[in-house]
Motif scaffolding. Sequence first.
Motif, PDB file in Angstrom:
ATOM      1  N   THR A 117     -25.396   4.682  24.032  1.00 53.15           N
ATOM      2  CA  THR A 117     -26.359   4.259  22.699  1.00 53.15           C
ATOM      3  C   THR A 117     -25.852   4.311  21.662  1.00 53.15           C
ATOM      4  OG1 THR A 117     -28.558   5.002  21.841  1.00 53.15           O
ATOM      5  CG2 THR A 117     -27.044   6.741  22.529  1.00 53.15           C
ATOM      6  N   SER A 118     -26.380   3.468  20.516  1.00 52.85           N
ATOM      7  CA  SER A 118     -25.999   3.365  19.224  1.00 52.85           C
ATOM      8  C   SER A 118     -27.260   3.803  18.400  1.00 52.85           C
ATOM      9  CB  SER A 118     -25.437   2.207  18.744  1.00 52.85           C
ATOM     10  OG  SER A 118     -24.108   2.044  19.432  1.00 52.85           O
ATOM     11  N   ASP A 119     -28.319   4.230  18.856  1.00 52.37           N
ATOM     12  CA  ASP A 119     -29.535   4.232  18.102  1.00 52.37           C
ATOM     13  C   ASP A 119     -29.991   5.956  18.037  1.00 52.37           C
ATOM     14  OD1 ASP A 119     -29.942   1.550  17.363  1.00 52.37           O
ATOM     15  OD2 ASP A 119     -30.478   1.041  19.377  1.00 52.37           O
ATOM     16  N   ARG A 120     -29.539   6.822  18.940  1.00 49.87           N
ATOM     17  CA  ARG A 120     -29.945   8.161  19.068  1.00 49.87           C
ATOM     18  C   ARG A 120     -28.875   9.150  19.186  1.00 49.87           C
ATOM     19  NH1 ARG A 120     -34.804  10.808  19.599  1.00 49.87           N
ATOM     20  NH2 ARG A 120     -36.099   8.651  19.803  1.00 49.87           N
ATOM     21  N   PHE A 121     -28.686  10.043  18.393  1.00 46.74           N
ATOM     22  CA  PHE A 121     -27.431  10.985  18.481  1.00 46.74           C
ATOM     23  C   PHE A 121     -28.006  12.378  18.228  1.00 46.74           C
ATOM     24  CE2 PHE A 121     -25.790   6.892  16.938  1.00 46.74           C
ATOM     25  CZ  PHE A 121     -24.890   6.522  18.167  1.00 46.74           C
ATOM     26  N   LEU A 122     -27.214  13.284  18.821  1.00 50.42           N
ATOM     27  CA  LEU A 122     -27.023  14.498  18.146  1.00 50.42           C
ATOM     28  C   LEU A 122     -25.735  14.570  16.852  1.00 50.42           C
ATOM     29  CD1 LEU A 122     -27.476  17.020  21.189  1.00 50.42           C
ATOM     30  CD2 LEU A 122     -29.034  16.228  19.517  1.00 50.42           C
ATOM     31  N   LEU A 123     -26.422  14.724  15.836  1.00 48.13           N
ATOM     32  CA  LEU A 123     -25.333  14.481  14.554  1.00 48.13           C
ATOM     33  C   LEU A 123     -24.880  16.001  14.410  1.00 48.13           C
ATOM     34  CD1 LEU A 123     -23.995  13.245  12.253  1.00 48.13           C
ATOM     35  CD2 LEU A 123     -25.961  13.806  10.915  1.00 48.13           C
ATOM     36  N   VAL A 124     -23.629  16.111  14.714  1.00 45.42           N
ATOM     37  CA  VAL A 124     -23.146  17.728  14.362  1.00 45.42           C
ATOM     38  C   VAL A 124     -22.351  17.611  13.067  1.00 45.42           C
ATOM     39  CG1 VAL A 124     -23.021  18.207  16.836  1.00 45.42           C
ATOM     40  CG2 VAL A 124     -21.033  17.357  15.617  1.00 45.42           C
ATOM     41  N   VAL A 125     -22.570  18.523  12.180  1.00 44.53           N
ATOM     42  CA  VAL A 125     -21.986  18.650  10.707  1.00 44.53           C
ATOM     43  C   VAL A 125     -21.415  19.884  10.311  1.00 44.53           C
ATOM     44  CG1 VAL A 125     -22.731  18.370   8.427  1.00 44.53           C
ATOM     45  CG2 VAL A 125     -24.043  17.005  10.121  1.00 44.53           C
ATOM     46  N   SER A 145     -24.519  37.644  -6.938  1.00 44.51           N
ATOM     47  CA  SER A 145     -25.157  38.899  -6.707  1.00 44.51           C
ATOM     48  C   SER A 145     -25.235  38.854  -5.130  1.00 44.51           C
ATOM     49  CB  SER A 145     -26.660  38.878  -7.172  1.00 44.51           C
ATOM     50  OG  SER A 145     -27.517  38.047  -6.570  1.00 44.51           O
ATOM     51  N   LYS A 146     -25.614  40.173  -4.481  1.00 47.13           N
ATOM     52  CA  LYS A 146     -25.547  40.425  -3.103  1.00 47.13           C
ATOM     53  C   LYS A 146     -26.735  39.106  -2.353  1.00 47.13           C
ATOM     54  CE  LYS A 146     -26.103  43.639   0.567  1.00 47.13           C
ATOM     55  NZ  LYS A 146     -26.451  45.037   1.092  1.00 47.13           N
ATOM     56  N   ALA A 147     -27.704  39.011  -3.072  1.00 50.49           N
ATOM     57  CA  ALA A 147     -28.613  38.225  -2.419  1.00 50.49           C
ATOM     58  C   ALA A 147     -27.987  36.607  -2.708  1.00 50.49           C
ATOM     59  CB  ALA A 147     -29.893  38.221  -3.576  1.00 50.49           C
ATOM     60  N   GLN A 148     -27.375  36.422  -3.732  1.00 54.13           N
ATOM     61  CA  GLN A 148     -26.881  35.135  -3.645  1.00 54.13           C
ATOM     62  C   GLN A 148     -25.504  35.068  -2.726  1.00 54.13           C
ATOM     63  OE1 GLN A 148     -25.861  35.313  -7.791  1.00 54.13           O
ATOM     64  NE2 GLN A 148     -27.805  33.866  -8.395  1.00 54.13           N
ATOM     65  N   ALA A 149     -24.884  35.969  -2.722  1.00 57.65           N
ATOM     66  CA  ALA A 149     -23.622  35.875  -1.693  1.00 57.65           C
ATOM     67  C   ALA A 149     -24.354  35.977  -0.059  1.00 57.65           C
ATOM     68  CB  ALA A 149     -22.906  37.012  -1.522  1.00 57.65           C
ATOM     69  N   GLU A 150     -25.364  36.622   0.213  1.00 57.52           N
ATOM     70  CA  GLU A 150     -26.229  36.150   1.533  1.00 57.52           C
ATOM     71  C   GLU A 150     -26.636  34.788   1.761  1.00 57.52           C
ATOM     72  OE1 GLU A 150     -29.346  39.208   0.977  1.00 57.52           O
ATOM     73  OE2 GLU A 150     -28.065  40.836   1.758  1.00 57.52           O
ATOM     74  N   ILE A 151     -27.181  34.249   0.436  1.00 53.78           N
ATOM     75  CA  ILE A 151     -27.392  32.743   0.634  1.00 53.78           C
ATOM     76  C   ILE A 151     -26.093  31.908   1.025  1.00 53.78           C
ATOM     77  CG2 ILE A 151     -28.361  30.703  -0.469  1.00 53.78           C
ATOM     78  CD1 ILE A 151     -30.105  32.827  -2.246  1.00 53.78           C
ATOM     79  N   GLU A 152     -25.121  32.236   0.280  1.00 54.15           N
ATOM     80  CA  GLU A 152     -23.522  31.605   0.399  1.00 54.15           C
ATOM     81  C   GLU A 152     -23.421  31.581   1.814  1.00 54.15           C
ATOM     82  OE1 GLU A 152     -21.089  31.064  -3.420  1.00 54.15           O
ATOM     83  OE2 GLU A 152     -21.525  33.198  -2.737  1.00 54.15           O
ATOM     84  N   LEU A 153     -23.481  32.836   2.503  1.00 57.37           N
ATOM     85  CA  LEU A 153     -22.972  33.008   3.915  1.00 57.37           C
ATOM     86  C   LEU A 153     -23.735  32.114   4.754  1.00 57.37           C
ATOM     87  CD1 LEU A 153     -22.585  37.024   4.004  1.00 57.37           C
ATOM     88  CD2 LEU A 153     -21.049  35.388   4.955  1.00 57.37           C
ATOM     89  N   ALA A 154     -25.266  31.990   4.411  1.00 52.58           N
ATOM     90  CA  ALA A 154     -26.056  31.375   5.446  1.00 52.58           C
ATOM     91  C   ALA A 154     -25.822  29.710   5.233  1.00 52.58           C
ATOM     92  CB  ALA A 154     -27.454  31.567   4.939  1.00 52.58           C
ATOM     93  N   ALA A 155     -25.315  29.628   4.236  1.00 52.72           N
ATOM     94  CA  ALA A 155     -25.007  28.031   3.721  1.00 52.72           C
ATOM     95  C   ALA A 155     -23.777  27.459   4.376  1.00 52.72           C
ATOM     96  CB  ALA A 155     -24.978  27.784   2.281  1.00 52.72           C
ATOM     97  N   HIS A 156     -22.871  28.326   4.800  1.00 54.98           N
ATOM     98  CA  HIS A 156     -21.526  27.859   5.622  1.00 54.98           C
ATOM     99  C   HIS A 156     -21.845  27.619   6.937  1.00 54.98           C
ATOM    100  CE1 HIS A 156     -19.443  29.897   2.015  1.00 54.98           C
ATOM    101  NE2 HIS A 156     -18.424  29.232   2.579  1.00 54.98           N
ATOM    102  N   GLY A 157     -20.848  27.317   7.722  1.00 58.63           N
ATOM    103  CA  GLY A 157     -20.999  27.087   9.276  1.00 58.63           C
ATOM    104  C   GLY A 157     -21.152  25.703   9.573  1.00 58.63           C
ATOM    105  N   GLY A 158     -22.300  25.239  10.240  1.00 55.98           N
ATOM    106  CA  GLY A 158     -22.699  23.883  10.729  1.00 55.98           C
ATOM    107  C   GLY A 158     -24.170  23.752  11.005  1.00 55.98           C
ATOM    108  N   ALA A 159     -24.271  22.537  11.498  1.00 56.75           N
ATOM    109  CA  ALA A 159     -25.744  22.195  11.878  1.00 56.75           C
ATOM    110  C   ALA A 159     -25.615  21.082  12.942  1.00 56.75           C
ATOM    111  CB  ALA A 159     -26.526  21.510  10.655  1.00 56.75           C
ATOM    112  N   VAL A 160     -26.691  21.176  13.857  1.00 57.49           N
ATOM    113  CA  VAL A 160     -27.033  20.043  14.672  1.00 57.49           C
ATOM    114  C   VAL A 160     -28.317  19.437  14.233  1.00 57.49           C
ATOM    115  CG1 VAL A 160     -27.242  19.488  17.265  1.00 57.49           C
ATOM    116  CG2 VAL A 160     -25.536  21.234  16.675  1.00 57.49           C
ATOM    117  N   VAL A 161     -28.337  18.357  14.254  1.00 58.47           N
ATOM    118  CA  VAL A 161     -29.570  17.617  14.109  1.00 58.47           C
ATOM    119  C   VAL A 161     -29.902  16.307  15.019  1.00 58.47           C
ATOM    120  CG1 VAL A 161     -30.077  18.580  11.508  1.00 58.47           C
ATOM    121  CG2 VAL A 161     -28.934  16.326  12.320  1.00 58.47           C
TER     122      VAL A 161
END
Length: 616
Positions: A117-125, A145-161
Motif C-alpha cells: 500500500t501507499s495510502d496507509r502506514f505506521l509512521l515511525v519517528v 530545572s528538574k521539572a523541565q529536565a523531566e519534560i526533556e526526558l519525555a521528549a526524547h525517544g520515538g513515536a509510532v503513529v
Amino acid sequence: MTQNSQPTLADLIDLRLNRRGLLGGAAALAVASPFAAAAQEAGPSTLRFKELAHTYDPQQHVADGYDMQVLIRWGDPVVAGAPAFDPANQTAAAQEKQFGYNNDFLGLHPLPLGSRTSDRFLLVVNHEYTNTELMFPNLGSEGASKAQAEIELAAHGGAVVEIVREGGQWQVVPDSKYARRLSGNTPMQISGPAAGHEKMKTSVDPTGRTVLGMFNNCAGGSTPWGTWLTCEENFDAYFNGDAAKHPDAAVLKEYGFSRSRYTWSKHFDRFSFDKEPNEPNRFGWVVEIDPYEPGSPPVKRTALGRFKHEGSTYALAKDGRVVFYSGDDERGEYVYKFVTSRPWNADDRAANRDLLDEGVLYVARFADDGKVEWLPLVHGQGPLTADNGFANQGDVVIKARLAANLLKPTPMDRPEDIETNPVNGRVYVVLTNNTNRTPDQVDKANPRAANGHGHIIEIAPADGDHAATGGTWSIFLLAGKPGQDAGARYHRATTNDGWLSCPDNVAFDSKGRMWIATDGAPTAAGIADGVYATDTVGLGRALTRCFYQAPAGAEVCGPIFAPDDQSFFIAIQHPGEDRGSTFEKPATRWPDFKDGMPPRPSVVAITKKGGGAIGS
C-alpha cells in the motif's frame, strides 16, 4: 602524472574514478553541453521539476508544482488521552503522550503488514534531542530545572503513529491501537553479547539486561521482517562526571565524553558516571522495535556494536542473510556493517525475532587502489584478545571503537547515512564534513583537507553480494560550491542553485534516483539546509538539483518515499536553532507563526499538485 612519465596504478585509478565514478563516462561530457543549452531547467537530468533557488529565511520552500503539508508537530497528540499542546504549561506526563522533540529518522511500515500500500502506514519517528533554549520560556542561567529536565526526558525517544491518505491529504489516525510513545523512561531489554556483561550492570539493574530509555536517536532503518531499527548517536551528551578518574577513562575519552550541556546529572543519579560508572555503556546501540506490537519491549541489539550510530539500513546477501550498514557519526570515525549468521525467514516472522543477536560485525578499509575491505571485529581474531583488553565478544562490542582502531580501518569524514540503491544494488556512504582533517591525513577516499562540505562515496560489493568482504569504491560527488570551494565536483551541468553542502541522509525513489538531505549548510555555506535530487546512472549522474529548502535554523532529516513515489516525507528538525535564538525571540516560529508559540519540529508530507510521481 607528468607528460613524460608512465602512469602509476594510483594515476590509473584516479582516471577511472573521475570518468566512471563521477560522470558516468566520457559520453556524458560530450552530450551534456547541448542538453544544457537546449533544456536549461533539466539538462540531461531525468528529474523534471523546476529547480528551486537557494534560500535562508523563516519559511520552508518547495519546487513549483508541489504541495507541502505539516503532518504532525512537537506536542501534538500521539496516544489516547494526550492533552492539547500548551507551550507555557508543559508537563512530563503530557509529553509522554505527545509527539516528541526534534524528529529525525522516518520509517513507513505498511498497513496491513506485508502489503504494498501507499495510502496507509505506521509512521515511525525518532526524537533525537531537545533544544532547551527553544522549549522553555524564562530559562535561567542554571539551565533546565528538574521539572523541565523531566519534560526533556519525555521528549526524547520515538513515536509510532498511524497515518492515512484520504482525498489527497495525509492525516494522523487519532487514538490508533498502534499509537505509541517511547521516551527516556521506557523500559528496554538488552540482548546479544553485551547482555549481562559486568560493564552493563548498575545499582538499579544488577543483571545488566534492562535499561530505561534511549537517547539521541538519529537515523535508523528497518528489517525485512517489518521491525524498526532506531540508532543511538551522541549518547555522551547526557552524562557528567570526572572522566579522568573513571575506571574506564580511556573508553570515555574514545567516545568523546566531556561536559554535558544538559542538567540531567544534577537531577538524576544515573546521568552522573561518578555515581553510576557503567550507565554510559548502556547507550550507543541499535534498538529494535516492533511497530505492529505496541506492547512489545524495545530491544538493544548489542551484536551490532556500540558507537555513535547514524543509522542501520539493510540489504540482502545472495544466500538470504541480512546485511546492515552503519556509520559512526563523528569526524575521523569508521564505516561498519553487520552480517547475520543465518538467513531471514520470509515465511515465519517469529523465527527472525533474535536474528540480530548473532552475526559478524565488520569495519571498512578503503584502499587507495579503489578497493574496499571489510575487517571482522571478532574476539580471538587478530589483535582482539585478552592481552589487548578484549576478554570476550562483549568487550569487543562495548568498546567497538577501540577494537576497530586495532584493525586500522580508514578514518572517514564523518560517516552518516549509508543506503543501498534498490535499482543498481550499490551502497552510498554519506560523509557530512571533516574540518579537522589535516593535509597529511588526506587519502583517496577523503581527498580534501579541512573538508567543510562533505562528499558521497559509492561502493560496489564484490560479485554484487553484500556479505562479501571485498568490493570497489568510487567518489560519487564532492560537495561545496564549484569554483569557490576547493575540490567541489558534480556533473558539469549543475547550476548555481544545484550545488549543496553537508550531505547527511539520502533516500532513493523507485527509479533509483538519489534524494539528498543536508545538515549544516547554513554554517558551512550560508544557505538553508534542503533536499537535492540527482540521477545515479546515465547522463544526469551527479547532476544535483535543489528541490526543497528548510526554514531558518532547521536541518532536513529522514527522507523517505511511499512505494508509489507519490508522497515524499521529511522531518524538519530544530527549526530556529540559530545563534541567539530563544523561546521568546526565535529565528522562526515555523510552522505555526503565532505569537507565544515557539518553533516546533515537524514531519512534512510533500505531494505533486494534481497527483503523480515526485520528480517526474
